[in-house]
Scaffold this motif. Structure first.
Motif, PDB file in Angstrom:
ATOM      1  N   ALA A 245      38.024  27.516  21.162  1.00 56.29           N
ATOM      2  CA  ALA A 245      38.819  27.942  20.061  1.00 56.29           C
ATOM      3  C   ALA A 245      40.286  28.375  20.739  1.00 56.29           C
ATOM      4  O   ALA A 245      41.320  28.302  20.198  1.00 56.29           O
ATOM      5  CB  ALA A 245      38.288  28.967  19.182  1.00 56.29           C
ATOM      6  N   GLY A 246      40.158  29.468  21.520  1.00 64.53           N
ATOM      7  CA  GLY A 246      41.223  30.025  22.365  1.00 64.53           C
ATOM      8  C   GLY A 246      42.300  29.171  22.879  1.00 64.53           C
ATOM      9  O   GLY A 246      43.497  29.041  22.608  1.00 64.53           O
ATOM     10  N   LEU A 247      41.594  28.200  23.652  1.00 65.87           N
ATOM     11  CA  LEU A 247      42.396  27.095  24.398  1.00 65.87           C
ATOM     12  C   LEU A 247      42.837  26.040  23.339  1.00 65.87           C
ATOM     13  O   LEU A 247      44.045  25.703  23.505  1.00 65.87           O
ATOM     14  CB  LEU A 247      41.606  26.328  25.188  1.00 65.87           C
ATOM     15  N   ASN A 248      42.298  26.038  22.188  1.00 64.77           N
ATOM     16  CA  ASN A 248      42.863  24.945  21.010  1.00 64.77           C
ATOM     17  C   ASN A 248      44.006  25.711  20.465  1.00 64.77           C
ATOM     18  O   ASN A 248      45.057  24.800  20.189  1.00 64.77           O
ATOM     19  CB  ASN A 248      41.651  24.823  20.031  1.00 64.77           C
ATOM     20  N   PHE A 249      44.086  26.940  20.273  1.00 65.26           N
ATOM     21  CA  PHE A 249      45.073  27.570  19.702  1.00 65.26           C
ATOM     22  C   PHE A 249      46.105  27.676  20.667  1.00 65.26           C
ATOM     23  O   PHE A 249      47.310  27.344  20.465  1.00 65.26           O
ATOM     24  CB  PHE A 249      44.796  29.144  19.286  1.00 65.26           C
ATOM     25  N   ALA A 250      45.893  27.791  22.005  1.00 67.16           N
ATOM     26  CA  ALA A 250      47.008  27.536  22.947  1.00 67.16           C
ATOM     27  C   ALA A 250      47.746  26.158  22.809  1.00 67.16           C
ATOM     28  O   ALA A 250      49.092  26.106  23.171  1.00 67.16           O
ATOM     29  CB  ALA A 250      46.604  27.829  24.338  1.00 67.16           C
ATOM     30  N   ALA A 251      47.049  25.119  22.921  1.00 70.09           N
ATOM     31  CA  ALA A 251      47.538  23.797  22.841  1.00 70.09           C
ATOM     32  C   ALA A 251      48.427  23.601  21.610  1.00 70.09           C
ATOM     33  O   ALA A 251      49.234  22.738  21.790  1.00 70.09           O
ATOM     34  CB  ALA A 251      46.106  22.925  22.677  1.00 70.09           C
ATOM     35  N   LEU A 252      47.935  24.093  20.416  1.00 70.03           N
ATOM     36  CA  LEU A 252      48.577  24.180  19.321  1.00 70.03           C
ATOM     37  C   LEU A 252      49.978  24.922  19.101  1.00 70.03           C
ATOM     38  O   LEU A 252      51.036  24.508  18.884  1.00 70.03           O
ATOM     39  CB  LEU A 252      48.003  24.414  18.139  1.00 70.03           C
TER      40      LEU A 252
ATOM     41  N   PRO B 272      36.495  36.493  29.288  1.00 76.68           N
ATOM     42  CA  PRO B 272      37.316  37.801  29.487  1.00 76.68           C
ATOM     43  C   PRO B 272      38.647  37.877  30.039  1.00 76.68           C
ATOM     44  O   PRO B 272      39.565  38.672  29.693  1.00 76.68           O
ATOM     45  CB  PRO B 272      36.322  38.446  30.342  1.00 76.68           C
ATOM     46  N   GLU B 273      39.022  37.005  30.577  1.00 77.50           N
ATOM     47  CA  GLU B 273      40.283  36.643  31.226  1.00 77.50           C
ATOM     48  C   GLU B 273      41.195  36.187  29.912  1.00 77.50           C
ATOM     49  O   GLU B 273      42.388  36.846  29.983  1.00 77.50           O
ATOM     50  CB  GLU B 273      40.356  35.458  32.222  1.00 77.50           C
ATOM     51  N   LEU B 274      40.914  35.327  29.102  1.00 79.74           N
ATOM     52  CA  LEU B 274      41.428  35.144  27.926  1.00 79.74           C
ATOM     53  C   LEU B 274      41.718  36.417  27.014  1.00 79.74           C
ATOM     54  O   LEU B 274      42.770  36.663  26.420  1.00 79.74           O
ATOM     55  CB  LEU B 274      41.059  34.085  27.138  1.00 79.74           C
ATOM     56  N   ASP B 275      40.817  37.100  27.020  1.00 78.05           N
ATOM     57  CA  ASP B 275      40.478  38.238  26.345  1.00 78.05           C
ATOM     58  C   ASP B 275      41.780  39.198  26.715  1.00 78.05           C
ATOM     59  O   ASP B 275      42.284  40.161  25.842  1.00 78.05           O
ATOM     60  CB  ASP B 275      39.361  38.815  25.919  1.00 78.05           C
ATOM     61  N   ARG B 276      41.809  39.459  27.804  1.00 76.69           N
ATOM     62  CA  ARG B 276      42.757  40.273  28.534  1.00 76.69           C
ATOM     63  C   ARG B 276      44.067  40.295  27.963  1.00 76.69           C
ATOM     64  O   ARG B 276      45.044  40.988  28.081  1.00 76.69           O
ATOM     65  CB  ARG B 276      42.671  40.436  30.142  1.00 76.69           C
ATOM     66  N   SER B 277      44.627  38.843  27.593  1.00 72.97           N
ATOM     67  CA  SER B 277      45.953  38.605  27.080  1.00 72.97           C
ATOM     68  C   SER B 277      46.299  39.670  25.866  1.00 72.97           C
ATOM     69  O   SER B 277      47.467  40.147  25.858  1.00 72.97           O
ATOM     70  CB  SER B 277      46.330  37.149  26.648  1.00 72.97           C
TER      71      SER B 277
ATOM     72  N   THR C 253      47.692  32.345  30.640  1.00 76.96           N
ATOM     73  CA  THR C 253      46.121  32.414  30.911  1.00 76.96           C
ATOM     74  C   THR C 253      45.534  31.067  30.544  1.00 76.96           C
ATOM     75  O   THR C 253      44.454  30.443  31.310  1.00 76.96           O
ATOM     76  CB  THR C 253      45.473  33.501  29.968  1.00 76.96           C
ATOM     77  N   ALA C 254      45.829  30.406  29.409  1.00 74.17           N
ATOM     78  CA  ALA C 254      45.163  28.978  28.969  1.00 74.17           C
ATOM     79  C   ALA C 254      45.585  28.195  29.966  1.00 74.17           C
ATOM     80  O   ALA C 254      44.790  27.272  30.254  1.00 74.17           O
ATOM     81  CB  ALA C 254      45.509  28.970  27.385  1.00 74.17           C
ATOM     82  N   ASP C 255      47.110  28.188  30.331  1.00 73.45           N
ATOM     83  CA  ASP C 255      47.482  27.133  31.344  1.00 73.45           C
ATOM     84  C   ASP C 255      46.680  27.135  32.529  1.00 73.45           C
ATOM     85  O   ASP C 255      46.145  25.951  32.924  1.00 73.45           O
ATOM     86  CB  ASP C 255      48.860  27.237  31.599  1.00 73.45           C
ATOM     87  N   ARG C 256      46.410  28.326  33.161  1.00 67.01           N
ATOM     88  CA  ARG C 256      45.434  28.393  34.300  1.00 67.01           C
ATOM     89  C   ARG C 256      44.298  28.262  34.160  1.00 67.01           C
ATOM     90  O   ARG C 256      43.287  27.327  34.959  1.00 67.01           O
ATOM     91  CB  ARG C 256      45.895  29.844  35.053  1.00 67.01           C
ATOM     92  N   ILE C 257      43.467  28.421  32.975  1.00 65.98           N
ATOM     93  CA  ILE C 257      41.936  28.192  32.759  1.00 65.98           C
ATOM     94  C   ILE C 257      41.852  26.712  32.485  1.00 65.98           C
ATOM     95  O   ILE C 257      40.621  26.306  33.136  1.00 65.98           O
ATOM     96  CB  ILE C 257      41.579  28.945  31.647  1.00 65.98           C
ATOM     97  N   LEU C 258      42.834  26.161  31.761  1.00 62.38           N
ATOM     98  CA  LEU C 258      42.556  24.853  31.588  1.00 62.38           C
ATOM     99  C   LEU C 258      42.656  23.942  32.657  1.00 62.38           C
ATOM    100  O   LEU C 258      42.315  22.747  33.138  1.00 62.38           O
ATOM    101  CB  LEU C 258      43.577  24.110  30.357  1.00 62.38           C
ATOM    102  N   ALA C 259      43.656  24.281  33.473  1.00 54.19           N
ATOM    103  CA  ALA C 259      43.868  23.544  35.036  1.00 54.19           C
ATOM    104  C   ALA C 259      42.489  23.530  35.699  1.00 54.19           C
ATOM    105  O   ALA C 259      42.053  22.404  36.451  1.00 54.19           O
ATOM    106  CB  ALA C 259      45.019  23.970  35.853  1.00 54.19           C
ATOM    107  N   GLU C 260      41.917  24.554  35.591  1.00 54.99           N
ATOM    108  CA  GLU C 260      40.322  24.725  36.285  1.00 54.99           C
ATOM    109  C   GLU C 260      39.217  24.135  35.466  1.00 54.99           C
ATOM    110  O   GLU C 260      38.274  23.628  36.071  1.00 54.99           O
ATOM    111  CB  GLU C 260      40.153  26.324  36.482  1.00 54.99           C
ATOM    112  N   ALA C 261      39.326  24.163  34.427  1.00 50.65           N
ATOM    113  CA  ALA C 261      38.308  23.611  33.370  1.00 50.65           C
ATOM    114  C   ALA C 261      38.121  22.166  33.518  1.00 50.65           C
ATOM    115  O   ALA C 261      36.898  21.757  33.562  1.00 50.65           O
ATOM    116  CB  ALA C 261      38.541  24.118  31.614  1.00 50.65           C
ATOM    117  N   VAL C 262      39.006  21.322  33.580  1.00 49.36           N
ATOM    118  CA  VAL C 262      39.041  19.982  33.848  1.00 49.36           C
ATOM    119  C   VAL C 262      38.419  19.646  35.429  1.00 49.36           C
ATOM    120  O   VAL C 262      38.063  18.440  35.446  1.00 49.36           O
ATOM    121  CB  VAL C 262      40.388  19.112  33.727  1.00 49.36           C
TER     122      VAL C 262
END
Length: 236
Positions: free
Chosen positions: A82-89, A185-190, A160-169
């Protein structure tokens, strides 16, 4: 010899005697010069904040309550999505294109994992919500998206989402659940880093009146521009 003459003669004789001179009184040394102690630098109000804004109250352990605490493995996967979805939007600027591309790649490559996480999370709500579980689920997802939509944390969220998504793939499907639990938790720290900075700024001030709680931002409505497999979002 008159009496006055004898008194004067005795006075002059006493003055002439050694040791009868006027004593000098020792003076205390002057106090050292006052050196002003510099005041600690004033903390600036965090970017995007305003006086009186409402944030969660810090817990006793120094953390903050958020929708991403104390989750099951399935909920961690779905809340991260959900957090990554919001970032993409919502994220704009030079990183927007790569965020969208990596988000779509994650949806495609982790379709099975995401669908299973959503089914498991729905089962959790059924178990505790009974006939109205869907209302509870929808309310929780609305609160989650409103949480991610807090404007002051937008820049940090996007980075943070940019960094997490680059790793997620690059994460294998069988490791994605553990990956989500570690990265959420890293996304939460934002957001919690912003809360902490605002609390520090507010603590140094002496408010002259009550702090007014304002309604938090709601999720920004944007036209979807992402290709998403509808099966991922369909409830069982």
């Amino acid at each position: 010899m008159t009496r006055l003459y004898r008194v004067l003669s005795l006075s002059f004789a006493l003055l002439a005697m050694p040791g009868c001179a006027t004593r000098q009184v020792a003076l205390a040394p002057p106090p050292p010069p006052m050196v002003p102690v510099p005041l600690p630098p004033s903390l600036p109000m965090p970017a995007g904040a305003h006086p009186g804004m409402a944030i969660p109250v810090m817990l006793g352990d120094g953390s903050y309550p958020t929708p991403n605490r104390d989750l099951s493995a399935a909920a961690s996967v779905w809340h991260l999505r959900a957090g990554l979805n919001f970032a993409a939007l919502a994220c704009r600027g030079p990183q927007a294109g790569i965020i969208v591309a990596n988000y779509n790649a994650m949806l495609t490559g982790r379709k099975t994992v995401l669908a299973e996480a959503e089914r498991s999370l729905a089962a959790e709500y059924r178990a505790i919500g009974g006939a109205v579980w869907r209302d509870s689920y929808d309310d929780a997802m609305t609160r989650l998206y409103n949480y991610y939509a807090q404007a002051p944390a937008r820049t940090a969220l996007c980075d943070t989402a940019d960094r997490i998504l680059a790793e997620a793939v690059t994460v294998p499907a069988e490791s994605f659940t553990l990956f989500a639990a570690a990265r959420l938790p890293e996304l939460d720290r934002s957001f919690t880093d912003f809360y902490r900075a605002y609390d520090a700024w507010r603590t140094q001030r002496q408010p002259s009146g009550p702090i007014i709680a304002l309604v938090s931002n709601t999720a920004q409505r944007l036209s979807p521009r992402i290709e998403i497999d509808p099966a991922i979002f369909r409830m069982p």
